[in-house]
Design an enzyme around this catalytic site. Structure first.
Site, PDB file in Angstrom:
ATOM      1  N   LYS A  53       0.840  -1.206   0.000  1.00  0.00           N
ATOM      2  CA  LYS A  53       0.000   0.000   0.000  1.00  0.00           C
ATOM      3  C   LYS A  53       0.872   1.251   0.000  1.00  0.00           C
ATOM      4  O   LYS A  53       0.625   2.201  -0.742  1.00  0.00           O
ATOM      5  CB  LYS A  53      -0.905   0.019   1.232  1.00  0.00           C
ATOM      6  CG  LYS A  53      -2.121  -0.866   1.091  1.00  0.00           C
ATOM      7  CD  LYS A  53      -2.825  -1.078   2.417  1.00  0.00           C
ATOM      8  CE  LYS A  53      -3.823  -2.215   2.281  1.00  0.00           C
ATOM      9  NZ  LYS A  53      -4.341  -2.712   3.541  1.00  0.00           N
ATOM     10  N   GLN A  97      -5.194  -1.746   9.436  1.00  0.00           N
ATOM     11  CA  GLN A  97      -5.111  -3.088   8.829  1.00  0.00           C
ATOM     12  C   GLN A  97      -5.780  -4.124   9.733  1.00  0.00           C
ATOM     13  O   GLN A  97      -5.503  -4.194  10.932  1.00  0.00           O
ATOM     14  CB  GLN A  97      -3.631  -3.442   8.587  1.00  0.00           C
ATOM     15  CG  GLN A  97      -3.406  -4.752   7.875  1.00  0.00           C
ATOM     16  CD  GLN A  97      -3.933  -4.772   6.441  1.00  0.00           C
ATOM     17  OE1 GLN A  97      -3.992  -3.749   5.769  1.00  0.00           O
ATOM     18  NE2 GLN A  97      -4.345  -5.936   5.980  1.00  0.00           N
ATOM     19  N   ASP A 120     -11.609   2.745   3.745  1.00  0.00           N
ATOM     20  CA  ASP A 120     -11.889   1.310   3.654  1.00  0.00           C
ATOM     21  C   ASP A 120     -13.394   1.052   3.481  1.00  0.00           C
ATOM     22  O   ASP A 120     -13.798  -0.047   3.108  1.00  0.00           O
ATOM     23  CB  ASP A 120     -11.460   0.622   4.963  1.00  0.00           C
ATOM     24  CG  ASP A 120     -10.213  -0.224   4.790  1.00  0.00           C
ATOM     25  OD1 ASP A 120      -9.985  -0.728   3.676  1.00  0.00           O
ATOM     26  OD2 ASP A 120      -9.488  -0.390   5.778  1.00  0.00           O
TER      27      ASP A 120
HETATM   28  N1  GUN Z   1      -7.418  -6.987   5.728  1.00  0.00           N
HETATM   29  C1  GUN Z   1      -7.685  -7.692   4.601  1.00  0.00           C
HETATM   30  N2  GUN Z   1      -8.251  -6.892   3.670  1.00  0.00           N
HETATM   31  C2  GUN Z   1      -8.321  -5.663   4.216  1.00  0.00           C
HETATM   32  C3  GUN Z   1      -8.811  -4.406   3.738  1.00  0.00           C
HETATM   33  O1  GUN Z   1      -9.307  -4.256   2.602  1.00  0.00           O
HETATM   34  N3  GUN Z   1      -8.704  -3.377   4.595  1.00  0.00           N
HETATM   35  C4  GUN Z   1      -8.189  -3.502   5.853  1.00  0.00           C
HETATM   36  N4  GUN Z   1      -8.149  -2.423   6.631  1.00  0.00           N
HETATM   37  N5  GUN Z   1      -7.738  -4.648   6.325  1.00  0.00           N
HETATM   38  C5  GUN Z   1      -7.810  -5.714   5.506  1.00  0.00           C
END
Ligand code: GUN
Length: 293
Positions: A53, A97, A120
């Site tokens: 990211k 996350q 998100d």
């Molecule tokens: N863990 C797995 N996929 C995601 C996501 O799209 N966003 C976040 N914050 N955590 C994740």
């Protein structure tokens, strides 16, 4: 007939190029979109997502604020960090996350993020807005799946879609988005899960199959209608002694067999994965635009 392979890397690269142009224009107006990423603990999969990211932000010109916290961080300290990021005008998007270590209360964390910075799309306000068809940040993986379908000229409207898996991150939101009264929706959606009586019977009817169970070989060729479109969201590690790292990544679909029946199919890796981060960048840029209106 063998399926056409949907190239998620190419669709993601096209969208990132579009975003890079948008970010450059915003910079001319003195606006730099900022994304804060919060990672608690040392989970190796989460660490590699977060690194990807950050790299993606750099590539298109988004300011990335990296927050890596110890696995034993308290709820109070995490909430204080979120509060600080909520108030920081340089930050347009906050991503915590998931999953979080077990001692932390995930719902409280998600509720603590300013809905206007919830790139998100996990805050209940954004989930609710999405459900009733109001404008909201859309969750990245489901939104990425819809972009993959649209950019490969798949007709969603009127399609029979079967979603496998009912997670809050993929299954539930993608089902909701596909059933919306909208040109990107208007599908008839069935969601199968661990308590579904006869999953195969549902999948056999599907024009579009979305597999998000977290189990290899959930979708086998006998379950797939000729010409179906197959989207594989799974990322599973299976042992493989021929690989240096001792494993290889596979999806939830028996790719080699299913590709002989489907018309279009996503590979793992290189299908849905690159789209998730792309949609996060997309939401962050949208958030910066809104914040500066
Ligand atoms: N863990 C797995 N996929 C995601 C996501 O799209 N966003 C976040 N914050 N955590 C994740």
């Amino acid at each position: 007939m063998a399926a056409k392979i949907i190239d998620g890397k190419q669709v993601a690269a096209d969208m990132r190029a579009e975003l890079k142009v948008k970010v450059a224009k915003l910079k001319e107006e003195g606006i730099v979109p900022g994304l804060a990423v919060v990672l608690v603990g040392e989970d190796p999969a989460s660490k590699s997502y977060v690194t990807a990211k950050e790299r993606a932000c750099e590539e298109i010109g988004i300011f990335s604020d990296d927050n890596r916290l110890d696995a034993d961080t308290s709820q109070e300290d995490l909430m204080a960090l979120i509060d600080k990021l909520n108030k920081d005008p340089k930050i347009n998007g906050i991503l915590v996350q998931l999953p979080l270590p077990k001692h932390l209360d995930e719902s409280q964390v998600l509720l603590g993020i300013d809905p206007d910075k919830d790139v998100d799309g996990f805050h209940p306000i954004n989930v609710g807005k999405m459900c009733v068809g109001e404008e909201a940040f859309l969750p990245c993986t489901p939104h990425g799946i819809i972009q993959l379908l649209l950019r490969n000229d798949v007709k969603i409207e009127g399609a029979e879609v079967v979603v496998l898996g009912r997670s809050n991150i993929v299954g539930k939101p993608v089902a909701m988005m596909l059933m919306q009264k909208s040109p990107k929706g208007n599908a008839t959606v069935t969601v199968c899960h661990t308590r579904t009586k006869d999953t195969a019977e549902h999948v056999k009817r599907a024009d579009i199959i979305i597999a998000a169970t977290g189990w290899p070989n959930t979708v086998t060729a006998d379950m797939v209608k000729d010409g179906a479109v197959v989207i594989d969201v799974g990322v599973n590690r299976v042992e493989d002694a021929t690989k240096k790292r001792g494993y290889r990544l596979v999806g939830d679909v028996d790719f080699e067999a299913v590709k002989e029946k489907a018309s279009l199919i996503t590979p793992v890796p290189g299908g849905v994965g690159p789209m998730t981060i792309t949609m996060l960048l997309f939401n962050t840029v949208e958030s910066a635009v809104k914040a500066n209106k």
